[in-house]
Structures are given as structure tokens and as C-alpha cells.
Scaffold this motif. Structure first.
Motif: not given
Lengths: 115, 113
Positions: A77-83
Motif C-alpha cells: 500500500d502506498i498511502r500518498s504516492p509522490g512523483l
């Protein structure tokens, strides 16, 4: 054939939108690993499960979490993906972890694109 | 501590000529050594592994590697390159006391007709 399966093979998500990658295995292995591989780099271990025992690498960002509901399945799980999280994510399994002879078997990977 | 050095980031060969991909390692214990291959946008496939049995290890697709303790090397070779061998190759070491793999930075093999 016994194998490591990853779904989906390609995943597109938006900046900040949670995303889940899945891995399943038919090898009945005790250990499951998640790696991040950026372009032209070696895979980098994020964490692994030994049975239900979760082992996080020291430099894995808190943004990355994992779940292993049973022997066969493991989720990233990636909670808040960034670039900067755009990468190939590889799942691997091994029968055990401590022995030098233990071989890790890799899935085909999920390519994550963050827009 | 364990570490791996792949001496070439890129190797170019012509189809039908020999392949040599070089790998040196450092290990505190008796290590196992692996070569994995990765084709574009694919996962890692195990080519071969050394686990303290025979020092010359034969793998899939005609590849082999020789473990040389005195030189701390585990070079990968193939007598005759095929176009389908074009891929990235990773040398990997694992000590008995460690639960994790240590990867080299990879060698991209380019095969020209």
C-alpha cells in the motif's frame, strides 16, 4: 506451475491517491518480499514478511505499508504516492531467509506511474 | 558485511561471440552467489546460483559462472551470444547470517547482429 504472480502489471495513479499492489504465490513459501526498482538501478528492499512477522527496512518511507492476510497473498500500500514513487515494484518469495542457500523467486513486477 | 561490484555497467558483443560479465564480491561468511537476468519491463529470473558445492555452476540458456574464492570473483560467461540474451544482469550475494540479498548495480548486455 508454481509461481509468483503480481497484479496489475501496470498501474497508473494520481499524485496523492492511495494505491495498492498485490502479489500472490503458489510456492507455499514462508517469506515474501517487496522491492522498489527505479530506472537503471538495482532493486531496493522495502520490507519483508517472515510468516506473519513484518520486517521493515530502516530507510523505507512511512508512506509505504504492507499487509499479508495469509501465506499466499501480500499487498503493498502506498498511502500518498509522490512523483518519486514511480518505479517497478517487485515481489519475491523464499522458503526461508536465514540460510545462505535460500533462493528468492521474483514475480514479473508492477510498473507504477504517478501522474 | 557483504557487497558486490559489477565491473562493467554495459557490455556490447556481437551475436555468436562469447559473453563475459564480471562480478567481484566481499563477504564475511561463506556466501551464496546468484546471477539474475532482467529483460525490459520484466521481473528478475534466476540464471544460476553457487551454494558451496561445485565451483563451476551451469545455469539456464547456456550460461555458466565460476566461483573463485582466491579472487573473490563470480564471473558469468556464455560461449556464444544470442540476440535474446540482451538484457540487464545482476550479480547478487547472500551471507548465511543475513536475511537480505545484496545486489550489484547491474550490467546491461547489448547484442548486435
Amino acid at each position: 506451475d508454481a509461481m509468483v504472480i503480481q497484479n496489475p502489471r501496470y498501474q497508473v495513479t494520481q499524485f496523492g491517491k492511495p494505491v495498492t499492489l498485490s502479489c500472490s504465490q503458489t510456492l507455499n513459501h514462508n517469506v515474501m518480499y517487496w522491492y522498489q526498482q527505479k530506472s537503471s538501478q538495482a532493486p531496493k528492499l522495502l520490507f519483508h514478511y517472515y510468516d506473519k512477522d513484518f520486517n521493515n527496512e530502516a530507510d523505507t518511507p512511512d508512506n509505504f505499508q504492507s499487509r499479508r492476510p495469509n501465506t499466499s497473498f501480500c499487498f503493498l500500500d502506498i498511502r500518498s504516492p509522490g512523483l518519486g514513487d514511480a518505479a517497478m515494484y517487485l515481489c519475491a518469495t523464499s522458503r526461508d531467509r536465514e540460510g545462505a542457500r535460500e533462493t528468492q523467486y521474483f514475480g514479473p513486477g508492477t510498473r507504477l506511474l504517478v501522474l | 558485511a557483504q557487497s558486490v561490484t559489477q565491473l562493467d555497467s554495459h557490455v556490447s558483443v556481437s551475436e555468436g561471440t562469447p559473453v563475459l560479465l564480471r562480478c567481484n564480491y566481499s563477504s564475511s561468511y561463506s556466501p551464496s552467489l546468484f546471477w539474475y537476468v532482467q529483460h525490459p519491463n520484466k521481473g528478475l529470473q534466476l540464471l544460476l546460483k553457487y551454494t558451496s558445492a561445485a565451483t563451476l555452476v551451469k545455469g539456464i540458456n547456456g550460461f555458466e559462472a565460476e566461483f573463485k574464492k582466491s579472487e573473490t570473483s563470480f564471473h558469468l560467461t556464455k560461449p556464444s551470444a544470442h540476440m535474446s540474451d540482451a538484457a540487464e544482469y545482476f550479480c547478487v550475494v547472500k551471507d548465511s547470517g543475513y536475511s537480505t540479498l545484496t545486489f550489484g548495480k547491474g550490467t546491461m548486455l547489448l547484442v548486435s547482429p
